[in-house]
Design a protein around this motif. Structure first.
Motif, mmCIF file in Angstrom:
data_model
loop_
_atom_site.group_PDB
_atom_site.id
_atom_site.type_symbol
_atom_site.label_atom_id
_atom_site.label_comp_id
_atom_site.label_asym_id
_atom_site.label_seq_id
_atom_site.Cartn_x
_atom_site.Cartn_y
_atom_site.Cartn_z
ATOM 1 N N SER A 20 0.813 -1.233 -0.099
ATOM 2 C CA SER A 20 -0.041 0.152 -0.017
ATOM 3 C C SER A 20 0.850 1.172 -0.011
ATOM 4 C CB SER A 20 -0.896 0.072 1.270
ATOM 5 O OG SER A 20 0.034 0.390 2.479
ATOM 6 N N GLU A 21 0.228 2.441 -0.047
ATOM 7 C CA GLU A 21 1.023 3.562 -0.378
ATOM 8 C C GLU A 21 1.668 3.606 1.232
ATOM 9 O OE1 GLU A 21 -0.371 8.063 -0.023
ATOM 10 O OE2 GLU A 21 -0.859 7.422 -1.948
ATOM 11 N N ALA A 22 0.855 3.394 2.343
ATOM 12 C CA ALA A 22 1.349 3.820 3.652
ATOM 13 C C ALA A 22 2.480 2.942 3.890
ATOM 14 C CB ALA A 22 0.184 3.470 4.663
ATOM 15 N N GLU A 23 2.271 1.462 3.336
ATOM 16 C CA GLU A 23 3.680 0.604 3.437
ATOM 17 C C GLU A 23 5.004 1.186 2.881
ATOM 18 O OE1 GLU A 23 1.775 -3.581 4.100
ATOM 19 O OE2 GLU A 23 1.453 -2.934 2.268
ATOM 20 N N ARG A 26 5.124 9.629 -2.096
ATOM 21 C CA ARG A 26 3.853 9.191 -2.455
ATOM 22 C C ARG A 26 3.440 9.541 -4.086
ATOM 23 N NH1 ARG A 26 3.401 11.967 2.390
ATOM 24 N NH2 ARG A 26 2.452 10.400 4.129
ATOM 25 N N ARG A 27 4.040 10.665 -4.497
ATOM 26 C CA ARG A 27 4.209 10.811 -6.013
ATOM 27 C C ARG A 27 4.846 9.774 -6.786
ATOM 28 N NH1 ARG A 27 5.141 16.080 -4.222
ATOM 29 N NH2 ARG A 27 7.188 15.722 -4.338
ATOM 30 N N GLN A 28 6.016 9.352 -6.114
ATOM 31 C CA GLN A 28 6.640 8.056 -6.750
ATOM 32 C C GLN A 28 5.629 6.807 -6.868
ATOM 33 O OE1 GLN A 28 9.614 8.105 -8.719
ATOM 34 N NE2 GLN A 28 9.538 10.328 -8.222
ATOM 35 N N PHE A 29 5.236 6.555 -5.606
ATOM 36 C CA PHE A 29 4.132 5.478 -5.543
ATOM 37 C C PHE A 29 3.136 5.276 -6.718
ATOM 38 C CE2 PHE A 29 0.404 3.627 -4.240
ATOM 39 C CZ PHE A 29 0.494 2.197 -3.490
ATOM 40 N N HIS A 30 2.527 6.619 -6.794
ATOM 41 C CA HIS A 30 1.565 6.573 -7.905
ATOM 42 C C HIS A 30 2.160 6.569 -9.275
ATOM 43 C CE1 HIS A 30 -1.707 7.335 -5.162
ATOM 44 N NE2 HIS A 30 -0.791 8.103 -4.394
ATOM 45 N N LYS A 31 3.048 6.898 -9.550
ATOM 46 C CA LYS A 31 4.006 6.764 -10.744
ATOM 47 C C LYS A 31 4.059 5.032 -10.960
ATOM 48 C CE LYS A 31 5.977 11.151 -11.459
ATOM 49 N NZ LYS A 31 7.317 11.954 -11.526
ATOM 50 N N HIS A 34 -3.172 1.461 -11.348
ATOM 51 C CA HIS A 34 -4.251 2.182 -10.520
ATOM 52 C C HIS A 34 -5.041 1.561 -9.600
ATOM 53 C CE1 HIS A 34 -2.365 5.158 -13.122
ATOM 54 N NE2 HIS A 34 -2.824 4.882 -14.066
ATOM 55 N N ASP A 35 -4.594 0.663 -8.936
ATOM 56 C CA ASP A 35 -5.424 -0.088 -8.081
ATOM 57 C C ASP A 35 -4.978 0.412 -6.560
ATOM 58 O OD1 ASP A 35 -3.042 -1.396 -7.433
ATOM 59 O OD2 ASP A 35 -3.958 -3.396 -7.668
ATOM 60 N N GLY A 36 -4.041 1.521 -6.487
ATOM 61 C CA GLY A 36 -3.826 1.641 -5.011
ATOM 62 C C GLY A 36 -2.714 0.947 -4.448
ATOM 63 N N TYR A 37 -2.282 -0.102 -5.097
ATOM 64 C CA TYR A 37 -1.339 -1.118 -4.430
ATOM 65 C C TYR A 37 -0.151 -1.177 -5.368
ATOM 66 C CZ TYR A 37 -4.699 -2.017 -1.019
ATOM 67 O OH TYR A 37 -5.779 -2.001 0.078
ATOM 68 N N LEU A 38 1.057 -1.875 -5.065
ATOM 69 C CA LEU A 38 2.106 -2.094 -5.929
ATOM 70 C C LEU A 38 2.088 -3.519 -5.776
ATOM 71 C CD1 LEU A 38 4.753 0.589 -5.160
ATOM 72 C CD2 LEU A 38 3.003 0.422 -6.746
ATOM 73 N N ASP A 39 2.134 -4.454 -6.920
ATOM 74 C CA ASP A 39 2.626 -5.750 -6.908
ATOM 75 C C ASP A 39 4.160 -5.832 -7.047
ATOM 76 O OD1 ASP A 39 3.077 -5.402 -9.566
ATOM 77 O OD2 ASP A 39 1.317 -6.356 -10.194
#
Length: 114
Positions: A43-46, A89-94, A99-104
């Motif tokens: 997640s973004e928080a993690e 946070r900007r890097q996370f969204h890139k 765009h599911d709000g998580y990184l695999d």
């Protein structure tokens, strides 16, 4: 790219180096470094929490600001923890290409898009 953005990107890369050095051989093993709750995604928080550990290690006086003398190489403009985390946070969204709000694991290990 502005000089400020380039400086933030350089700082991000320098702070990522310890995490990269500890990462194992596979994207899944790297993902586990970030995945605090073990759900197989980040997640973004993690993401922000894990990468903020590098900032906190460099912030020797614990004032929430990396001063020039605390930055790798002793060069650059001071940056606050908030500024650093906003950049994360900007890097996370890139990185979150679907765009599911998580990184695999695949998204986490690929370079961010422009």
């Amino acid at each position: 790219m502005t000089v400020r953005r380039l400086g933030l990107l350089l700082l991000l890369l320098l702070l990522l180096l310890p995490a990269l050095a500890h990462a194992q051989n596979t994207p899944d093993e790297y993902l586990r470094l970030f995945d605090a709750n073990g759900d197989g995604r980040v997640s973004e928080a993690e993401y922000v929490a894990h990468l903020s550990e590098g900032f906190q290690r460099l912030d020797r006086n614990r004032d929430g600001v990396l001063e020039t003398d605390e930055l790798p190489g002793g060069h650059g403009k001071p940056i606050t923890l908030k500024q650093y985390q906003d950049n994360l946070r900007r890097q996370f969204h890139k990185l979150d290409r679907n765009h599911d709000g998580y990184l695999d694991a695949r998204e986490l290990t690929q370079p961010p898009q422009g």
